[in-house]
Every structure is written in C-alpha cells, then in structure tokens.
Design a protein around this motif. Sequence first.
Motif, PDB file in Angstrom:
ATOM      1  N   CYS A   1      -1.119  -3.762   7.640  1.00  0.00           N
ATOM      2  CA  CYS A   1      -0.528  -3.983   6.329  1.00  0.00           C
ATOM      3  C   CYS A   1      -1.317  -5.057   5.598  1.00  0.00           C
ATOM      4  CB  CYS A   1       0.947  -4.336   6.426  1.00  0.00           C
ATOM      5  SG  CYS A   1       1.290  -6.062   6.778  1.00  0.00           S
ATOM      6  N   LEU A   2      -1.352  -4.916   4.283  1.00  0.00           N
ATOM      7  CA  LEU A   2      -2.135  -5.848   3.477  1.00  0.00           C
ATOM      8  C   LEU A   2      -1.410  -7.172   3.286  1.00  0.00           C
ATOM      9  CD1 LEU A   2      -3.497  -3.366   0.786  1.00  0.00           C
ATOM     10  CD2 LEU A   2      -4.719  -4.329   2.737  1.00  0.00           C
ATOM     11  N   GLU A   3      -0.088  -7.202   3.570  1.00  0.00           N
ATOM     12  CA  GLU A   3       0.690  -8.418   3.381  1.00  0.00           C
ATOM     13  C   GLU A   3       0.370  -9.447   4.477  1.00  0.00           C
ATOM     14  OE1 GLU A   3       2.947  -9.964   0.475  1.00  0.00           O
ATOM     15  OE2 GLU A   3       2.476  -7.832   0.590  1.00  0.00           O
ATOM     16  N   HIS A   4       0.454  -9.007   5.738  1.00  0.00           N
ATOM     17  CA  HIS A   4       0.269  -9.935   6.866  1.00  0.00           C
ATOM     18  C   HIS A   4      -0.734  -9.427   7.891  1.00  0.00           C
ATOM     19  CE1 HIS A   4       3.675 -12.281   5.474  1.00  0.00           C
ATOM     20  NE2 HIS A   4       4.366 -11.169   5.351  1.00  0.00           N
ATOM     21  N   ARG A   5      -1.409  -8.384   7.563  1.00  0.00           N
ATOM     22  CA  ARG A   5      -2.332  -7.733   8.504  1.00  0.00           C
ATOM     23  C   ARG A   5      -1.670  -7.377   9.832  1.00  0.00           C
ATOM     24  NH1 ARG A   5      -7.853  -6.744   7.545  1.00  0.00           N
ATOM     25  NH2 ARG A   5      -8.639  -5.819   9.432  1.00  0.00           N
ATOM     26  N   HIS A   6      -0.372  -6.993   9.747  1.00  0.00           N
ATOM     27  CA  HIS A   6       0.296  -6.475  10.953  1.00  0.00           C
ATOM     28  C   HIS A   6      -0.392  -5.176  11.358  1.00  0.00           C
ATOM     29  CE1 HIS A   6       4.121  -8.524   9.260  1.00  0.00           C
ATOM     30  NE2 HIS A   6       3.636  -9.272  10.238  1.00  0.00           N
ATOM     31  N   GLU A   7      -0.737  -5.084  12.634  1.00  0.00           N
ATOM     32  CA  GLU A   7      -1.405  -3.864  13.097  1.00  0.00           C
ATOM     33  C   GLU A   7      -0.425  -2.950  13.813  1.00  0.00           C
ATOM     34  OE1 GLU A   7      -6.084  -4.824  14.040  1.00  0.00           O
ATOM     35  OE2 GLU A   7      -4.773  -4.217  15.688  1.00  0.00           O
ATOM     36  N   GLN A   8      -0.567  -1.658  13.624  1.00  0.00           N
ATOM     37  CA  GLN A   8       0.131  -0.698  14.483  1.00  0.00           C
ATOM     38  C   GLN A   8      -0.774   0.508  14.699  1.00  0.00           C
ATOM     39  OE1 GLN A   8       3.482   1.554  12.916  1.00  0.00           O
ATOM     40  NE2 GLN A   8       3.242   0.606  10.906  1.00  0.00           N
ATOM     41  N   SER A   9      -0.393   1.324  15.676  1.00  0.00           N
ATOM     42  CA  SER A   9      -1.269   2.452  15.978  1.00  0.00           C
ATOM     43  C   SER A   9      -1.121   3.499  14.885  1.00  0.00           C
ATOM     44  CB  SER A   9      -0.947   3.048  17.341  1.00  0.00           C
ATOM     45  OG  SER A   9       0.088   3.996  17.224  1.00  0.00           O
ATOM     46  N   ARG A  10      -2.210   4.182  14.606  1.00  0.00           N
ATOM     47  CA  ARG A  10      -2.177   5.227  13.591  1.00  0.00           C
ATOM     48  C   ARG A  10      -1.259   6.364  14.040  1.00  0.00           C
ATOM     49  NH1 ARG A  10      -4.696   7.906   9.176  1.00  0.00           N
ATOM     50  NH2 ARG A  10      -3.200   9.576   8.881  1.00  0.00           N
ATOM     51  N   ASP A  11      -1.209   6.618  15.349  1.00  0.00           N
ATOM     52  CA  ASP A  11      -0.333   7.687  15.839  1.00  0.00           C
ATOM     53  C   ASP A  11       1.124   7.400  15.466  1.00  0.00           C
ATOM     54  OD1 ASP A  11      -2.519   8.939  16.858  1.00  0.00           O
ATOM     55  OD2 ASP A  11      -2.078   8.530  18.975  1.00  0.00           O
ATOM     56  N   ASP A  12       1.544   6.148  15.624  1.00  0.00           N
ATOM     57  CA  ASP A  12       2.926   5.784  15.254  1.00  0.00           C
ATOM     58  C   ASP A  12       3.145   5.963  13.755  1.00  0.00           C
ATOM     59  OD1 ASP A  12       3.360   5.172  17.863  1.00  0.00           O
ATOM     60  OD2 ASP A  12       3.345   2.982  17.600  1.00  0.00           O
ATOM     61  N   TYR A  13       2.170   5.515  12.969  1.00  0.00           N
ATOM     62  CA  TYR A  13       2.324   5.612  11.515  1.00  0.00           C
ATOM     63  C   TYR A  13       2.283   7.077  11.081  1.00  0.00           C
ATOM     64  CZ  TYR A  13       2.071   4.349   6.614  1.00  0.00           C
ATOM     65  OH  TYR A  13       2.352   4.222   5.273  1.00  0.00           O
ATOM     66  N   GLN A  14       1.467   7.876  11.752  1.00  0.00           N
ATOM     67  CA  GLN A  14       1.407   9.313  11.461  1.00  0.00           C
ATOM     68  C   GLN A  14       2.791   9.933  11.676  1.00  0.00           C
ATOM     69  OE1 GLN A  14      -1.268  10.829  10.285  1.00  0.00           O
ATOM     70  NE2 GLN A  14      -0.941  13.019  10.599  1.00  0.00           N
ATOM     71  N   GLN A  15       3.487   9.464  12.728  1.00  0.00           N
ATOM     72  CA  GLN A  15       4.833   9.972  13.009  1.00  0.00           C
ATOM     73  C   GLN A  15       5.800   9.574  11.895  1.00  0.00           C
ATOM     74  OE1 GLN A  15       5.534  12.154  15.541  1.00  0.00           O
ATOM     75  NE2 GLN A  15       7.403  12.347  14.305  1.00  0.00           N
ATOM     76  N   GLU A  16       5.670   8.321  11.418  1.00  0.00           N
ATOM     77  CA  GLU A  16       6.525   7.878  10.304  1.00  0.00           C
ATOM     78  C   GLU A  16       6.291   8.753   9.075  1.00  0.00           C
ATOM     79  OE1 GLU A  16       7.075   3.722   9.149  1.00  0.00           O
ATOM     80  OE2 GLU A  16       6.042   3.137  10.994  1.00  0.00           O
ATOM     81  N   LEU A  17       5.016   9.036   8.799  1.00  0.00           N
ATOM     82  CA  LEU A  17       4.681   9.895   7.650  1.00  0.00           C
ATOM     83  C   LEU A  17       5.289  11.285   7.837  1.00  0.00           C
ATOM     84  CD1 LEU A  17       0.899   8.976   7.163  1.00  0.00           C
ATOM     85  CD2 LEU A  17       2.715   8.500   5.526  1.00  0.00           C
ATOM     86  N   ALA A  18       5.211  11.799   9.068  1.00  0.00           N
ATOM     87  CA  ALA A  18       5.752  13.132   9.354  1.00  0.00           C
ATOM     88  C   ALA A  18       7.267  13.144   9.142  1.00  0.00           C
ATOM     89  CB  ALA A  18       5.404  13.534  10.780  1.00  0.00           C
ATOM     90  N   ASP A  19       7.945  12.093   9.625  1.00  0.00           N
ATOM     91  CA  ASP A  19       9.409  12.025   9.495  1.00  0.00           C
ATOM     92  C   ASP A  19       9.841  11.958   8.030  1.00  0.00           C
ATOM     93  OD1 ASP A  19       9.482  12.062  12.219  1.00  0.00           O
ATOM     94  OD2 ASP A  19       9.842   9.902  12.457  1.00  0.00           O
ATOM     95  N   MET A  20       9.064  11.263   7.216  1.00  0.00           N
ATOM     96  CA  MET A  20       9.428  11.079   5.807  1.00  0.00           C
ATOM     97  C   MET A  20       9.062  12.284   4.954  1.00  0.00           C
ATOM     98  SD  MET A  20       8.598   7.423   4.183  1.00  0.00           S
ATOM     99  CE  MET A  20       9.910   6.246   3.923  1.00  0.00           C
ATOM    100  N   ASN A  21       8.165  13.125   5.457  1.00  0.00           N
ATOM    101  CA  ASN A  21       7.644  14.235   4.656  1.00  0.00           C
ATOM    102  C   ASN A  21       7.726  15.549   5.428  1.00  0.00           C
ATOM    103  OD1 ASN A  21       6.315  12.716   2.216  1.00  0.00           O
ATOM    104  ND2 ASN A  21       5.620  11.611   4.044  1.00  0.00           N
ATOM    105  N   PRO A  22       8.980  15.997   5.690  1.00  0.00           N
ATOM    106  CA  PRO A  22       9.125  17.170   6.560  1.00  0.00           C
ATOM    107  C   PRO A  22       8.406  18.418   6.034  1.00  0.00           C
ATOM    108  CG  PRO A  22      11.239  16.525   5.559  1.00  0.00           C
ATOM    109  CD  PRO A  22      10.268  15.440   5.266  1.00  0.00           C
ATOM    110  N   VAL A  23       8.368  18.600   4.714  1.00  0.00           N
ATOM    111  CA  VAL A  23       7.716  19.808   4.184  1.00  0.00           C
ATOM    112  C   VAL A  23       6.212  19.763   4.449  1.00  0.00           C
ATOM    113  CG1 VAL A  23       7.242  21.144   2.096  1.00  0.00           C
ATOM    114  CG2 VAL A  23       9.504  20.104   2.434  1.00  0.00           C
ATOM    115  N   TRP A  24       5.638  18.595   4.213  1.00  0.00           N
ATOM    116  CA  TRP A  24       4.205  18.418   4.488  1.00  0.00           C
ATOM    117  C   TRP A  24       3.922  18.555   5.982  1.00  0.00           C
ATOM    118  CZ3 TRP A  24       0.084  17.109   1.151  1.00  0.00           C
ATOM    119  CH2 TRP A  24       0.450  17.008  -0.214  1.00  0.00           C
ATOM    120  N   ASN A  25       4.873  18.092   6.764  1.00  0.00           N
ATOM    121  CA  ASN A  25       4.686  18.161   8.207  1.00  0.00           C
ATOM    122  C   ASN A  25       4.633  19.619   8.668  1.00  0.00           C
ATOM    123  OD1 ASN A  25       4.362  17.007  10.744  1.00  0.00           O
ATOM    124  ND2 ASN A  25       6.551  17.193  11.196  1.00  0.00           N
TER     125      ASN A  25
END
Length: 370
Positions: free
Chosen positions: A174-198
């Motif tokens: 994140c640009l606020e605090h440079r918190h790091e997380q795995s892209r796989d986890d974030y990809q899952q968040e994107l999938a959950d928020m965008n079921p049609v795209w998923n």
Amino acid sequence: MVRISIPTLPSTPLLPPTQLSLLPLNLASQHLSRFIQDGKGKTGLITGAGVSVDSGIRAYRGKEGHYSNPNYTPILYHELVENSPRGEMFRSRIDWARSFLGYPPVRDARPNPTHIYIAALQVLGLAPKHITQNVDNLHPKAISVIQSSFPSTFPAPPRPTLLELHGTLAKVHCLEHRHEQSRDDYQQELADMNPVWNEEAKEAERTGRRPRTNPDGDVDLRGVDYTSFRVPGCRICRERGGKEGIVKPNVVFFGETLTPQVRDQSLTIASEASRLLVLGTSLATYSAFRLVKQASESGKPILIISTGPTRADGLKGVEKMDRRAGEVLRTYLNDVLKNQTTPEYQAVKESLDKGVIKLPPDVEGPRAEG
Ligand SMILES: [Zn+2]
C-alpha cells in the motif's frame, strides 16, 4: 630513466564480439568456463526478460529494441497513483481490471531451463549473487526447484542472494504505509469483490482463451467496460482502522524510480563482484545499465550472452556473445557437473531437466530478448 612496464595479460583474452559470437558451442562454453573460473566465486549475475521468454512471458523489447507487442502501452506510474478522479479511474477501472485477468498466467508460469541453469550457478557458488530485472518471480521459483531436490538427509543451504531490481509481481503493497501482502491474497480479494469478472477469468482459464499478457502481468483488453470493476484498499490499513492505502503491485513502473534501498543494494552487489556475467537482457533500463557501466569504469571484465544489441555493447571490458544464454549455460553445466557427487551437485543434476518451456501463444519469428 623511463620505466617500461609490460602490461599483464588478462587470463581470459578479450575476443572481438563477432568472433566470440561465432564460436562453436563447446568453445563458447569453455570461454564461459574460464570467465567464471577467473571470477573465483565472485562473479555477479545480471539478468533480464530474455531469460523468461521460454516460460511464456513476453519480452518487453525485441531485437531492434522495440516493444514486442506494438499495441502495448505500458502503465505509467503517475497514472497509477494520481490522486484525482482520473487517477481513480485508471487504477480501478483499467489497471487493476486488466491486471486481475492478466495475473493468472504469470502466477502459474514455471521456470524454464535457463532459469534453472542460472539458479544452479548461484546454488553451486559459481556466481552466488544475482540481480534480475525480471518481476515474474521465476528466478525465486527456480531456486526453490533446486532446493527441493536436496535429499532430506542433507538440508538445502540458505537461499543465495537474489535482488529483484524492479520488484516482484508476487507481492503488492500500500502507498500509505508500504504494508506488504502476497499478490495471491490480493487477487482473491479482487475475485471476491468482482464475481462477474471472476467468472470471466475462470472461463478464460477453462477455455484456454487467455488474454495477451505482458511481462508486468498487464493484459491488453479493448472495448471492455471497466466501470463495474471494484478495487479494495489495503487490508492491513483497514484492520488497523486507519485510512485505507491505495494498493499497488510491488513492481517499479515506467516513470517510477527505484527505492534508495534497492538502488543501494544493487550498487553494493555489483561493486562487490569481481566481474559481471550478463544474461538475456538488452540493458535498456538505466537501473541495470548503470551497474554494468560502473563495472566497466572500474576495469572489471564483463561477459554478455544475449541475442541482439545491448546498451553496453562497445563499453570497455565488455565481451559479447550474440546468442541465447541457455545453450551456453547448459553445455557449461554439463561439464561442471560431470563426475561430481556431493549433495549440491546431485541436487542441481536432478533439477536440470525440470525447467518447462512454454512459449506465449502469439510469438512469431525469432524470439525476442528484453
Ligand atoms: Zn496499508
């Protein structure tokens, strides 16, 4: 009285580039062998997109230095982080939507034989430190392939130094605090928020009708309505109850500069090396070219094995083999591994054939190096 000194000859004589490129494979391999031997375990490695082409990852630049995909416009950093409705539009409706669809092929890509050979140079201590411009996570995967081949009775040595100069697609921050997380986890968040795209993404995977991807995991979509795509902010900020930072792939974009830590680390690795072996790159980006230029100015030998012109051609101390790095490395390693029985050598021997070659579907003609 004038003292006349006879200059000492370097133990590996410099050959003119044309001659070096025309050497038969066994002599090219011997030349590499002498180069690495003279480095006495302090040969530094610099690699680029040309190494990843056989894994189905497209090189940015082809033989003449042009983008391999003429329709591809790279994402620019200032667009991605622009704090305005326009920036917001770029982020959520274009960049992340394309990246969401473009990520699975990058996530699933396997190291090719050349990645394994390069990891072998590192694990065997022949060239232990490695700076790569690649962001596709394939060099770390190649090291893991060799490490997992060590027998359980002989645990693998610590992972060798690998600096991903331009970051990695395997993480976001994140640009606020440079918190790091795995892209796989974030990809899952994107999938959950965008079921049609998923669903669209899953369909693409089922049918093999995957969109064209570029080395940064970006995908080229035309005529697609991005307005429905939602982009979550930073989960770690959210959990701590603060303002959710904008999330960005952990890669350096065009127009963005390296963090001072990464820049310093790259300069340290390069200056501690006694010589540089440069593989599969045109050195078009300044952050990598600078390291070679600095080595040249310090009088260090540099051997480049890459197809097509590079930015360092003609620099003092630079030898150039205009050919694919993989074939020279394979011949060299076969020779090095002959009659060796220690666990390191055994693990590397077992790994050599585990690389996977998978060309991008629309590559035509001579393959490009980046
Ligand atoms: Zn955060």
